[in-house]
Scaffold this motif. Structure first.
Motif: not given
Length: 98
Positions: A82-86, A90-95
């Motif tokens: 359910d994540f928006t692209p933004e 953010i999630f990808d960067e945190a990982i």
């Protein structure tokens, strides 16, 4: 010797009981995992991985741990649906930082 249908039914009933207990103990599973689909999935996993006798020899506690682990992975796989692209960026960067 039990017929295949009776064995399969026995396996499914045991898995149903375990999944019910897990979902009662951890309500987040109730929210994000379909009970029937999970029981069917777990039955297929165990049917492929173990003989009927091996499955029956697994203690309830061990079966519960195995089912819980598989359910956790299933739940983890839904993160980001359910994540928006933004939010996904953010999630990808945190990982990547970990």
């Amino acid at each position: 010797m039990l017929s295949t249908d009776i064995r399969q039914e026995s396996m499914v009933k045991r898995i149903e009981q375990i999944v019910s207990v897990i979902m009662e103990e951890r309500p987040i599973y109730k929210e994000d995992i379909d009970y029937s689909e999970m029981v069917t999935h777990l039955a297929e996993v165990f049917k492929k991985a173990l003989s009927f006798e091996e499955f029956n020899n697994i203690s309830d506690e061990s079966l519960k741990n195995r089912c819980s682990s598989i359910m956790s992975l299933q739940l983890l796989a839904t993160i980001g649906d359910d994540f928006t692209p933004e939010q996904m960026a953010i999630f990808d960067e945190a990982i990547k930082r970990k």
